[in-house]
Scaffold this motif. Sequence first.
Motif, PDB file in Angstrom:
ATOM      1  N   MET A   1      44.919  57.730  32.430  1.00 41.11           N
ATOM      2  CA  MET A   1      44.365  57.184  31.158  1.00 41.11           C
ATOM      3  C   MET A   1      42.936  57.911  30.961  1.00 41.11           C
ATOM      4  SD  MET A   1      43.208  53.643  30.112  1.00 41.11           S
ATOM      5  CE  MET A   1      42.508  53.279  28.238  1.00 41.11           C
ATOM      6  N   LEU A   2      42.563  58.661  29.703  1.00 41.74           N
ATOM      7  CA  LEU A   2      41.513  59.134  29.345  1.00 41.74           C
ATOM      8  C   LEU A   2      40.532  58.365  28.792  1.00 41.74           C
ATOM      9  CD1 LEU A   2      43.101  62.619  28.381  1.00 41.74           C
ATOM     10  CD2 LEU A   2      41.803  62.435  30.451  1.00 41.74           C
ATOM     11  N   PRO A   3      39.265  58.729  28.714  1.00 44.53           N
ATOM     12  CA  PRO A   3      38.196  57.994  28.152  1.00 44.53           C
ATOM     13  C   PRO A   3      38.325  58.000  26.574  1.00 44.53           C
ATOM     14  CG  PRO A   3      37.404  59.616  29.092  1.00 44.53           C
ATOM     15  CD  PRO A   3      38.735  59.771  29.559  1.00 44.53           C
ATOM     16  N   ARG A   4      37.711  57.114  25.796  1.00 44.54           N
ATOM     17  CA  ARG A   4      37.406  57.382  24.529  1.00 44.54           C
ATOM     18  C   ARG A   4      36.348  58.042  24.374  1.00 44.54           C
ATOM     19  NH1 ARG A   4      36.565  52.957  20.467  1.00 44.54           N
ATOM     20  NH2 ARG A   4      37.301  54.571  19.164  1.00 44.54           N
ATOM     21  N   GLU A 360      35.801  62.408  34.787  1.00 47.92           N
ATOM     22  CA  GLU A 360      34.927  62.083  36.140  1.00 47.92           C
ATOM     23  C   GLU A 360      33.774  61.322  35.863  1.00 47.92           C
ATOM     24  OE1 GLU A 360      31.956  65.114  38.672  1.00 47.92           O
ATOM     25  OE2 GLU A 360      33.621  66.096  38.037  1.00 47.92           O
ATOM     26  N   LEU A 361      33.176  61.422  34.849  1.00 50.89           N
ATOM     27  CA  LEU A 361      31.938  60.788  34.613  1.00 50.89           C
ATOM     28  C   LEU A 361      32.026  59.209  34.248  1.00 50.89           C
ATOM     29  CD1 LEU A 361      29.862  63.360  32.230  1.00 50.89           C
ATOM     30  CD2 LEU A 361      29.551  62.703  34.763  1.00 50.89           C
ATOM     31  N   TRP A 362      33.174  59.030  33.698  1.00 51.27           N
ATOM     32  CA  TRP A 362      33.687  57.814  33.152  1.00 51.27           C
ATOM     33  C   TRP A 362      34.078  56.937  34.369  1.00 51.27           C
ATOM     34  CZ3 TRP A 362      39.246  56.610  31.895  1.00 51.27           C
ATOM     35  CH2 TRP A 362      39.358  55.027  31.656  1.00 51.27           C
ATOM     36  N   ARG A 363      34.684  57.429  35.327  1.00 42.28           N
ATOM     37  CA  ARG A 363      35.296  56.801  36.408  1.00 42.28           C
ATOM     38  C   ARG A 363      34.187  56.767  37.526  1.00 42.28           C
ATOM     39  NH1 ARG A 363      40.537  55.467  36.075  1.00 42.28           N
ATOM     40  NH2 ARG A 363      42.067  56.712  34.594  1.00 42.28           N
ATOM     41  N   GLY A 364      33.215  57.715  37.623  1.00 45.38           N
ATOM     42  CA  GLY A 364      32.569  57.712  38.694  1.00 45.38           C
ATOM     43  C   GLY A 364      31.179  56.899  38.518  1.00 45.38           C
ATOM     44  N   GLN A 365      30.573  56.857  37.522  1.00 41.24           N
ATOM     45  CA  GLN A 365      29.218  56.305  37.358  1.00 41.24           C
ATOM     46  C   GLN A 365      29.037  55.831  35.856  1.00 41.24           C
ATOM     47  OE1 GLN A 365      26.717  59.638  37.896  1.00 41.24           O
ATOM     48  NE2 GLN A 365      26.523  60.083  35.885  1.00 41.24           N
ATOM     49  N   ALA A 366      28.070  54.534  36.030  1.00 41.54           N
ATOM     50  CA  ALA A 366      27.514  54.248  34.503  1.00 41.54           C
ATOM     51  C   ALA A 366      26.381  55.351  34.184  1.00 41.54           C
ATOM     52  CB  ALA A 366      27.038  52.878  34.805  1.00 41.54           C
ATOM     53  N   ARG A 367      25.959  54.927  32.736  1.00 43.26           N
ATOM     54  CA  ARG A 367      24.817  55.906  32.464  1.00 43.26           C
ATOM     55  C   ARG A 367      23.741  55.599  33.463  1.00 43.26           C
ATOM     56  NH1 ARG A 367      22.514  59.504  30.146  1.00 43.26           N
ATOM     57  NH2 ARG A 367      21.733  59.593  28.083  1.00 43.26           N
ATOM     58  N   THR A 368      23.354  56.875  34.107  1.00 45.18           N
ATOM     59  CA  THR A 368      22.057  56.614  35.121  1.00 45.18           C
ATOM     60  C   THR A 368      20.895  57.571  34.598  1.00 45.18           C
ATOM     61  OG1 THR A 368      23.190  58.396  36.377  1.00 45.18           O
ATOM     62  CG2 THR A 368      23.753  56.254  36.964  1.00 45.18           C
ATOM     63  N   HIS A 369      21.111  58.519  33.455  1.00 51.05           N
ATOM     64  CA  HIS A 369      19.894  59.164  33.378  1.00 51.05           C
ATOM     65  C   HIS A 369      19.285  58.660  31.933  1.00 51.05           C
ATOM     66  CE1 HIS A 369      21.900  61.332  36.541  1.00 51.05           C
ATOM     67  NE2 HIS A 369      20.486  61.437  37.057  1.00 51.05           N
ATOM     68  N   ARG A 370      19.492  57.526  31.253  1.00 48.25           N
ATOM     69  CA  ARG A 370      19.122  57.442  29.896  1.00 48.25           C
ATOM     70  C   ARG A 370      17.590  57.728  30.035  1.00 48.25           C
ATOM     71  NH1 ARG A 370      17.892  52.509  26.956  1.00 48.25           N
ATOM     72  NH2 ARG A 370      19.327  52.480  24.905  1.00 48.25           N
ATOM     73  N   LEU A 371      17.425  58.266  28.787  1.00 50.42           N
ATOM     74  CA  LEU A 371      16.093  58.568  28.462  1.00 50.42           C
ATOM     75  C   LEU A 371      14.894  57.604  28.523  1.00 50.42           C
ATOM     76  CD1 LEU A 371      16.036  61.721  26.349  1.00 50.42           C
ATOM     77  CD2 LEU A 371      15.064  61.481  28.563  1.00 50.42           C
ATOM     78  N   ALA A 372      15.707  56.368  27.738  1.00 50.38           N
ATOM     79  CA  ALA A 372      14.613  55.324  27.474  1.00 50.38           C
ATOM     80  C   ALA A 372      14.315  54.392  28.705  1.00 50.38           C
ATOM     81  CB  ALA A 372      15.525  54.236  26.367  1.00 50.38           C
ATOM     82  N   ASP A 373      15.093  54.689  29.857  1.00 51.62           N
ATOM     83  CA  ASP A 373      14.874  53.866  30.880  1.00 51.62           C
ATOM     84  C   ASP A 373      13.978  54.758  31.724  1.00 51.62           C
ATOM     85  OD1 ASP A 373      16.513  51.956  29.973  1.00 51.62           O
ATOM     86  OD2 ASP A 373      18.101  52.601  31.025  1.00 51.62           O
TER      87      ASP A 373
END
Length: 387
Positions: A1-4, A360-373
């Motif tokens: 299954m692929l991400p949207r 790879e990004l979808w399955r491997g990690q949540a958003r970790t480099h969000r500029l606002a954070d």
Amino acid sequence: MLPRIAMVSTYPPTRCGIATFARSLGDAMVMAGADIDIVALGADSTDGIRHVHGGPQDLPATAQVLSEYQVVVLQHEFGIYAGPDGADAVSLLSEVDAPVITVLHTVPPDPTSGQRRNLQALLDGSDAIVVLSHSADRVLRTTYSVRPHSVRVIPHGAPDMGRARSLPTTTERPRLLTWGLLSESKGIEWGIRAISLLDDMTPAPEYVVLGATHPKVKAHEGERYRHKLMDVADGLGISDRIVFLDTYLTTDLLTEVIGTATAYLLPYESRVQICSGVLVEAVVAGGPVIATRFPHAEELLGDGTGFLVDHTDPQEIADAFRAIVEDPASASEIRALSRAQSQGFLWDSVAESYLELAEELWRGQARTHRLADLVSPEPVGLLRAIS
């Protein structure tokens, strides 16, 4: 299954190279089974488009739309985003919660302060960065601060021009061909001057320049450059052998005209161009390609796949074209090299690479480099770059 996936980009009917790139990539991803929608920048039409982002005023609505997707692909070039040096791209990125793949169509080796600031913010805030050539990768790593494993080289794609290779040449004259949106930096005048140096050939060769004037250039100065080129041809007495086809290109038209050409010319004046979609198309079409020594041309043609010539040197262009016409065996060898090199440049192969990265990004990690954070009020890499 692929991400949207949501892709943020200019998009047809907007006439620019990135819009064409986005449609071709999106279509190929859909053919590979992906669920992908387009968030178009400043579009005049909503055909095939989920949402239009017209500028900073649309940021809340655009962020809401993008929140529905599992991966966002952000096409980037400074001029397609609003604000100084495309600052709206940074604002948009800061509001995205899903993993972001930012595709860099331009990586300036000597950026202005605004370009550096905004591009560094994108590098710091994206989960993955895609560059379209190894030349771009080298500039990126030596000029900016990047997380080493965040950068991927995925080549610019091209349609399969196999049909062009099988079409018979339908012109009696040897034909040199340049295509793409017309602007001053394309160096077409050097191709015209090269043709004037080949009067001794029988039959005398012709030069076809295929493509409309770039819309931004046309809005600013009309057809001044095209008229200048016509004046150059008239002054050299070769107007009858310089053909301008002023039209926006479709794949079918390009394939038809490519099939009639003896060789393809990219006489670009830029010495820093790190990616050329036209160059990739020319290699996929089988060449032979004659190009000035800009970085992407040296990367793709330096192994004998084509002819590299000095900038603004019509004699070198003329000599290369003469060699192609007078030595068909060598020209056939070059076409074979182009065919061997081109498989990884086809859109279906390029789309697979993007989908593998997205999954790879979808399955491997949540958003970790969000500029606002980010804790620092300035992008981390920018602080390093100016310290």
